[in-house]
Design a protein around this motif. Sequence first.
Motif, PDB file in Angstrom:
ATOM      1  N   LEU A   1      47.215  70.930  33.975  1.00 15.11           N
ATOM      2  CA  LEU A   1      47.775  69.978  34.938  1.00 15.11           C
ATOM      3  C   LEU A   1      49.252  69.766  34.667  1.00 15.11           C
ATOM      4  CD1 LEU A   1      47.651  68.007  37.262  1.00 15.11           C
ATOM      5  CD2 LEU A   1      46.850  66.256  35.641  1.00 15.11           C
ATOM      6  N   HIS A   2      49.621  69.671  33.429  1.00 17.41           N
ATOM      7  CA  HIS A   2      51.023  69.483  33.067  1.00 17.41           C
ATOM      8  C   HIS A   2      51.867  70.627  33.625  1.00 17.41           C
ATOM      9  CE1 HIS A   2      54.592  69.291  30.446  1.00 17.41           C
ATOM     10  NE2 HIS A   2      54.365  67.990  30.494  1.00 17.41           N
ATOM     11  N   ARG A   3      51.432  71.866  33.414  1.00 11.28           N
ATOM     12  CA  ARG A   3      52.187  73.025  33.923  1.00 11.28           C
ATOM     13  C   ARG A   3      52.273  73.013  35.447  1.00 11.28           C
ATOM     14  NH1 ARG A   3      49.295  75.476  29.752  1.00 11.28           N
ATOM     15  NH2 ARG A   3      47.697  76.205  31.212  1.00 11.28           N
ATOM     16  N   ALA A   4      51.135  72.778  36.101  1.00 12.51           N
ATOM     17  CA  ALA A   4      51.101  72.789  37.566  1.00 12.51           C
ATOM     18  C   ALA A   4      51.942  71.659  38.160  1.00 12.51           C
ATOM     19  CB  ALA A   4      49.657  72.682  38.055  1.00 12.51           C
ATOM     20  N   ALA A   5      51.853  70.486  37.581  1.00  8.49           N
ATOM     21  CA  ALA A   5      52.601  69.325  38.091  1.00  8.49           C
ATOM     22  C   ALA A   5      54.096  69.496  37.885  1.00  8.49           C
ATOM     23  CB  ALA A   5      52.101  68.048  37.425  1.00  8.49           C
ATOM     24  N   ARG A   6      54.501  69.988  36.732  1.00  7.76           N
ATOM     25  CA  ARG A   6      55.933  70.219  36.471  1.00  7.76           C
ATOM     26  C   ARG A   6      56.493  71.268  37.428  1.00  7.76           C
ATOM     27  NH1 ARG A   6      58.634  66.303  34.113  1.00  7.76           N
ATOM     28  NH2 ARG A   6      57.583  65.557  32.274  1.00  7.76           N
ATOM     29  N   ALA A   7      55.747  72.343  37.665  1.00 12.04           N
ATOM     30  CA  ALA A   7      56.193  73.382  38.596  1.00 12.04           C
ATOM     31  C   ALA A   7      56.311  72.815  40.011  1.00 12.04           C
ATOM     32  CB  ALA A   7      55.235  74.573  38.568  1.00 12.04           C
ATOM     33  N   ALA A   8      55.343  72.013  40.409  1.00 14.76           N
ATOM     34  CA  ALA A   8      55.384  71.403  41.737  1.00 14.76           C
ATOM     35  C   ALA A   8      56.573  70.460  41.867  1.00 14.76           C
ATOM     36  CB  ALA A   8      54.078  70.659  42.018  1.00 14.76           C
ATOM     37  N   ALA A   9      56.799  69.633  40.852  1.00 14.83           N
ATOM     38  CA  ALA A   9      57.908  68.676  40.890  1.00 14.83           C
ATOM     39  C   ALA A   9      59.257  69.381  40.974  1.00 14.83           C
ATOM     40  CB  ALA A   9      57.867  67.769  39.664  1.00 14.83           C
TER      41      ALA A   9
ATOM     42  N   ASP B   1      43.252  59.442  29.322  1.00 21.45           N
ATOM     43  CA  ASP B   1      43.781  58.681  28.194  1.00 21.45           C
ATOM     44  C   ASP B   1      45.300  58.580  28.301  1.00 21.45           C
ATOM     45  OD1 ASP B   1      44.813  61.110  27.327  1.00 21.45           O
ATOM     46  OD2 ASP B   1      43.659  61.180  25.461  1.00 21.45           O
ATOM     47  N   SER B   2      45.939  58.223  27.206  1.00 19.02           N
ATOM     48  CA  SER B   2      47.386  58.033  27.224  1.00 19.02           C
ATOM     49  C   SER B   2      48.144  59.316  27.553  1.00 19.02           C
ATOM     50  CB  SER B   2      47.864  57.466  25.890  1.00 19.02           C
ATOM     51  OG  SER B   2      47.574  58.369  24.837  1.00 19.02           O
ATOM     52  N   SER B   3      47.558  60.470  27.319  1.00 20.76           N
ATOM     53  CA  SER B   3      48.203  61.733  27.702  1.00 20.76           C
ATOM     54  C   SER B   3      48.390  61.788  29.214  1.00 20.76           C
ATOM     55  CB  SER B   3      47.366  62.933  27.253  1.00 20.76           C
ATOM     56  OG  SER B   3      47.169  62.929  25.874  1.00 20.76           O
ATOM     57  N   ALA B   4      47.373  61.381  29.934  1.00 19.40           N
ATOM     58  CA  ALA B   4      47.456  61.347  31.391  1.00 19.40           C
ATOM     59  C   ALA B   4      48.482  60.314  31.843  1.00 19.40           C
ATOM     60  CB  ALA B   4      46.090  61.032  31.991  1.00 19.40           C
ATOM     61  N   LEU B   5      48.465  59.162  31.223  1.00 18.57           N
ATOM     62  CA  LEU B   5      49.428  58.107  31.553  1.00 18.57           C
ATOM     63  C   LEU B   5      50.856  58.584  31.330  1.00 18.57           C
ATOM     64  CD1 LEU B   5      49.925  55.166  32.385  1.00 18.57           C
ATOM     65  CD2 LEU B   5      49.693  54.558  29.971  1.00 18.57           C
ATOM     66  N   ASN B   6      51.103  59.234  30.203  1.00 15.54           N
ATOM     67  CA  ASN B   6      52.440  59.757  29.919  1.00 15.54           C
ATOM     68  C   ASN B   6      52.882  60.764  30.963  1.00 15.54           C
ATOM     69  OD1 ASN B   6      52.809  58.227  27.610  1.00 15.54           O
ATOM     70  ND2 ASN B   6      51.947  59.783  26.271  1.00 15.54           N
ATOM     71  N   LEU B   7      51.985  61.652  31.368  1.00 13.86           N
ATOM     72  CA  LEU B   7      52.324  62.642  32.392  1.00 13.86           C
ATOM     73  C   LEU B   7      52.641  61.958  33.722  1.00 13.86           C
ATOM     74  CD1 LEU B   7      52.676  65.546  33.362  1.00 13.86           C
ATOM     75  CD2 LEU B   7      50.205  65.587  33.814  1.00 13.86           C
ATOM     76  N   LEU B   8      51.848  60.979  34.115  1.00 18.71           N
ATOM     77  CA  LEU B   8      52.097  60.273  35.377  1.00 18.71           C
ATOM     78  C   LEU B   8      53.460  59.594  35.379  1.00 18.71           C
ATOM     79  CD1 LEU B   8      48.596  58.675  36.059  1.00 18.71           C
ATOM     80  CD2 LEU B   8      49.614  60.675  37.175  1.00 18.71           C
ATOM     81  N   ILE B   9      53.798  58.936  34.291  1.00 22.33           N
ATOM     82  CA  ILE B   9      55.090  58.251  34.221  1.00 22.33           C
ATOM     83  C   ILE B   9      56.236  59.264  34.245  1.00 22.33           C
ATOM     84  CG2 ILE B   9      56.575  56.779  32.795  1.00 22.33           C
ATOM     85  CD1 ILE B   9      54.245  55.307  34.234  1.00 22.33           C
ATOM     86  N   ALA B  10      56.112  60.355  33.511  1.00 22.15           N
ATOM     87  CA  ALA B  10      57.159  61.389  33.514  1.00 22.15           C
ATOM     88  C   ALA B  10      57.329  61.982  34.903  1.00 22.15           C
ATOM     89  CB  ALA B  10      56.822  62.483  32.500  1.00 22.15           C
TER      90      ALA B  10
ATOM     91  N   VAL C   1      49.962  69.138  46.960  1.00 22.67           N
ATOM     92  CA  VAL C   1      48.808  68.365  46.517  1.00 22.67           C
ATOM     93  C   VAL C   1      48.113  69.097  45.380  1.00 22.67           C
ATOM     94  CG1 VAL C   1      46.602  67.345  47.213  1.00 22.67           C
ATOM     95  CG2 VAL C   1      48.508  67.424  48.845  1.00 22.67           C
ATOM     96  N   LEU C   2      47.865  68.387  44.301  1.00 18.26           N
ATOM     97  CA  LEU C   2      47.088  68.902  43.183  1.00 18.26           C
ATOM     98  C   LEU C   2      45.805  68.092  43.118  1.00 18.26           C
ATOM     99  CD1 LEU C   2      50.332  68.779  41.938  1.00 18.26           C
ATOM    100  CD2 LEU C   2      49.138  70.393  40.497  1.00 18.26           C
ATOM    101  N   VAL C   3      44.684  68.763  43.276  1.00 16.75           N
ATOM    102  CA  VAL C   3      43.374  68.124  43.226  1.00 16.75           C
ATOM    103  C   VAL C   3      42.807  68.374  41.838  1.00 16.75           C
ATOM    104  CG1 VAL C   3      41.083  67.976  44.266  1.00 16.75           C
ATOM    105  CG2 VAL C   3      43.078  68.574  45.692  1.00 16.75           C
ATOM    106  N   VAL C   4      42.593  67.295  41.094  1.00 16.48           N
ATOM    107  CA  VAL C   4      42.244  67.389  39.683  1.00 16.48           C
ATOM    108  C   VAL C   4      40.820  66.892  39.462  1.00 16.48           C
ATOM    109  CG1 VAL C   4      42.961  66.725  37.357  1.00 16.48           C
ATOM    110  CG2 VAL C   4      44.673  66.907  39.180  1.00 16.48           C
TER     111      VAL C   4
END
Length: 119
Positions: free
Chosen positions: A36-44, A61-70, A21-24
């Motif tokens: 968040l990108h680093r933490a989420a990629r490491a977790a995945a 914004d779209s940066s967050a959307l792109n990360l969620l989709i990836a 779980v990542l609490v943002v």
Amino acid sequence: MPSSSRPQLTVEQHAREGAWVLVVGGELDAGTIAPLHRAARAAAAAVPTVVLDLGGVTFADSSALNLLIALHHSTALRVAAPQAQLLDLLSMTGADQVLNIYPTTDLACAARSVDSSPS
């Protein structure tokens, strides 16, 4: 050194019920998303299920959307507790039809065994 009135992004992490779980908190945009990108990629890469608790996100914004989709394509992603602005972004782009979105982290963690395979 001038202080910024812009909220800093915070990312807290912990294991729960077989998920990571990542609490943002704060604003998610191109200038803040790197932690968040680093933490989420490491977790995945480490666990099959990642829950993003976005209840503390005040803007995305779209940066967050792109990360969620990836992340959705690389792990069993659960998006928990998104606020109205993020829900609007997800709805306007159709991402709410693709992502697994839950009103609470509790429900997102409990559902992980039902829909845990990445798309």
